[in-house]
Design a protein around this motif. Structure first.
Motif, PDB file in Angstrom:
ATOM      1  N   VAL A  14      53.737  35.663  -4.968  1.00  0.00           N
ATOM      2  CA  VAL A  14      52.449  35.455  -5.634  1.00  0.00           C
ATOM      3  C   VAL A  14      51.490  34.767  -4.663  1.00  0.00           C
ATOM      4  N   ILE A  15      50.342  35.371  -4.458  1.00  0.00           N
ATOM      5  CA  ILE A  15      49.311  34.846  -3.566  1.00  0.00           C
ATOM      6  C   ILE A  15      48.120  34.427  -4.425  1.00  0.00           C
ATOM      7  N   THR A  64      35.915  38.281  -5.622  1.00  0.00           N
ATOM      8  CA  THR A  64      37.305  38.734  -5.651  1.00  0.00           C
ATOM      9  C   THR A  64      37.511  39.902  -4.701  1.00  0.00           C
ATOM     10  N   ALA A  65      36.556  40.832  -4.674  1.00  0.00           N
ATOM     11  CA  ALA A  65      36.682  41.986  -3.789  1.00  0.00           C
ATOM     12  C   ALA A  65      36.644  41.556  -2.318  1.00  0.00           C
ATOM     13  N   ARG A  66      35.703  40.689  -1.980  1.00  0.00           N
ATOM     14  CA  ARG A  66      35.607  40.243  -0.581  1.00  0.00           C
ATOM     15  C   ARG A  66      36.834  39.420  -0.178  1.00  0.00           C
ATOM     16  N   ASN A  67      37.241  38.513  -1.055  1.00  0.00           N
ATOM     17  CA  ASN A  67      38.417  37.698  -0.745  1.00  0.00           C
ATOM     18  C   ASN A  67      39.668  38.555  -0.697  1.00  0.00           C
ATOM     19  N   GLY A  68      39.751  39.528  -1.603  1.00  0.00           N
ATOM     20  CA  GLY A  68      40.913  40.424  -1.607  1.00  0.00           C
ATOM     21  C   GLY A  68      41.023  41.195  -0.309  1.00  0.00           C
ATOM     22  N   ALA A  69      39.875  41.654   0.204  1.00  0.00           N
ATOM     23  CA  ALA A  69      39.889  42.383   1.474  1.00  0.00           C
ATOM     24  C   ALA A  69      40.375  41.484   2.610  1.00  0.00           C
ATOM     25  N   LEU A  70      39.930  40.222   2.627  1.00  0.00           N
ATOM     26  CA  LEU A  70      40.361  39.284   3.666  1.00  0.00           C
ATOM     27  C   LEU A  70      41.856  38.989   3.552  1.00  0.00           C
ATOM     28  N   LEU A  71      42.338  38.757   2.335  1.00  0.00           N
ATOM     29  CA  LEU A  71      43.759  38.463   2.131  1.00  0.00           C
ATOM     30  C   LEU A  71      44.623  39.654   2.535  1.00  0.00           C
ATOM     31  N   MET A  72      44.162  40.855   2.225  1.00  0.00           N
ATOM     32  CA  MET A  72      44.942  42.035   2.600  1.00  0.00           C
ATOM     33  C   MET A  72      45.063  42.158   4.111  1.00  0.00           C
ATOM     34  N   ARG A  90      44.864  39.714   6.230  1.00  0.00           N
ATOM     35  CA  ARG A  90      45.663  38.581   6.702  1.00  0.00           C
ATOM     36  C   ARG A  90      47.154  38.845   6.526  1.00  0.00           C
ATOM     37  N   HIS A  91      47.529  39.514   5.439  1.00  0.00           N
ATOM     38  CA  HIS A  91      48.941  39.763   5.153  1.00  0.00           C
ATOM     39  C   HIS A  91      49.399  41.146   5.610  1.00  0.00           C
ATOM     40  N   GLY A  92      48.512  41.903   6.224  1.00  0.00           N
ATOM     41  CA  GLY A  92      48.896  43.226   6.715  1.00  0.00           C
ATOM     42  C   GLY A  92      49.025  44.264   5.614  1.00  0.00           C
TER      43      GLY A  92
END
Length: 317
Positions: free
Chosen positions: A234-235, A246-254, A256-258
């Motif tokens: 869970v992230i 959420t969309a911008r942060n989701g893109a960054l998290l994706m 970051r985690h590959g």
């Protein structure tokens, strides 16, 4: 109606020129297998034809014929998307209660407009105040209907498939720390995707409630962990104050985690706007609407609010 569609196409083209990626035409016509410059040229020609046709008769024969052909090409692209939709539906790749894709409505509209342009009359009745008001009312109604159409076609359709993660969008947490019904349903949908082995991580996106101090993502994680999801899977994204964030942060998290592929989990009426925002953030997401354990009391209000939110996001986010 043609005026509304033409103005919508012009807005897409202007936005794409000023701050790409912006154009959402593929949502209505499907992913046309055409070079982008050719597709943009056809879109511009169709937009000019529709606005011209709404404002005054198209007198030059070449313009009528050319405009009808361009609109016919648009109808053909929509027809191809309709065929694709029913093909994947028949194979069980997608599921849902909506068996009419938005592209089918677009097909009918563009085909009717192509016929109307080709049969243009030079003796159209003159503009009156009543006709102008009626035209504006129909155009405005068309703009209202467009996101509603996506909410009842794309929204309820379940594009379940393997992805790297499911991004679950937050909702209200009550003052006693318990999740609202909307939040519970969204988290439970993410849990089902994880337990089915379709995703290997859940991204819980929301905000810290400024009134009661509870963190939506932490409440979401607690519910998922209680259901058997490993805490390591869970992230949290506590900066998901709005759908756009959420969309911008989701893109960054994706990145970051590959992660490459994601599933967006929210309510059906929210899915069209969320999908648009993720695509503008550079992430293609599949949409899986949360199963509702019961209908939300404020569902009609949420739907109408989402119409305004869709156009706000379309123009400004």
């Amino acid at each position: 109606m043609g005026l509304a569609i033409g103005l919508f196409a012009l807005l897409n083209l202007a936005g794409e020129a000023l701050r790409p990626p912006f154009d959402t035409t593929h949502t209505w016509l499907g992913d046309a297998d055409l070079p982008r410059p050719i597709f943009r040229a056809l879109e511009l020609a169709a937009a000019v034809t529709l606005v011209w046709h709404a404002a005054r008769p198209i007198r030059p024969a070449w313009a009528r014929v050319g405009g009808a052909i361009v609109l016919g090409i648009g109808a053909t692209l929509a027809a191809l998307d309709v065929a694709t939709f029913y093909g994947v539906l028949a194979r069980g790749v997608i599921r849902g209660p909506a068996f009419v894709p938005a592209s089918l409505v677009v097909l009918v509209c563009l085909a009717a407009l192509a016929v109307s342009v080709s049969r243009e009359r030079a003796d159209r009745p003159p503009w009156t105040r009543f006709r102008a008001v009626a035209c504006a009312a129909v155009a405005a109604s068309t703009f209202v209907a467009m996101p509603l159409l996506l909410m009842v076609t794309l929204g309820p359709t379940r594009y379940e498939r393997r992805a790297d993660c499911a991004i679950v969008l937050g909702a209200r947490v009550f003052d006693d720390g318990t999740p609202s019904l909307a939040l519970s349903d969204r988290v439970d949908e993410g849990i089902r995707l994880y337990q089915q082995g379709l995703v290997r991580a859940l991204v819980m996106s929301g905000a810290v409630d400024e009134h009661n101090g509870f963190s939506e993502p932490e409440v979401m994680r607690a519910r998922a962990v209680a259901a058997g999801v490993p805490e390591a899977a869970v992230i949290l994204d506590e900066e998901g104050v709005t759908s756009s964030w959420t969309a911008r942060n989701g893109a960054l998290l994706m990145r970051r985690h590959g992660f490459v592929r994601a599933i967006a989990v929210t309510h059906y009426y929210h899915e069209p706007r969320v999908k648009m925002l993720f695509e503008r953030a550079g992430v293609f997401v599949y949409t899986v609407p949360a199963r509702m354990s019961r209908r939300l009391l404020k569902e009609p209000w949420f739907i109408m609010r989402e119409v305004l939110a869709y156009w706000h996001s379309f123009l400004l986010q």
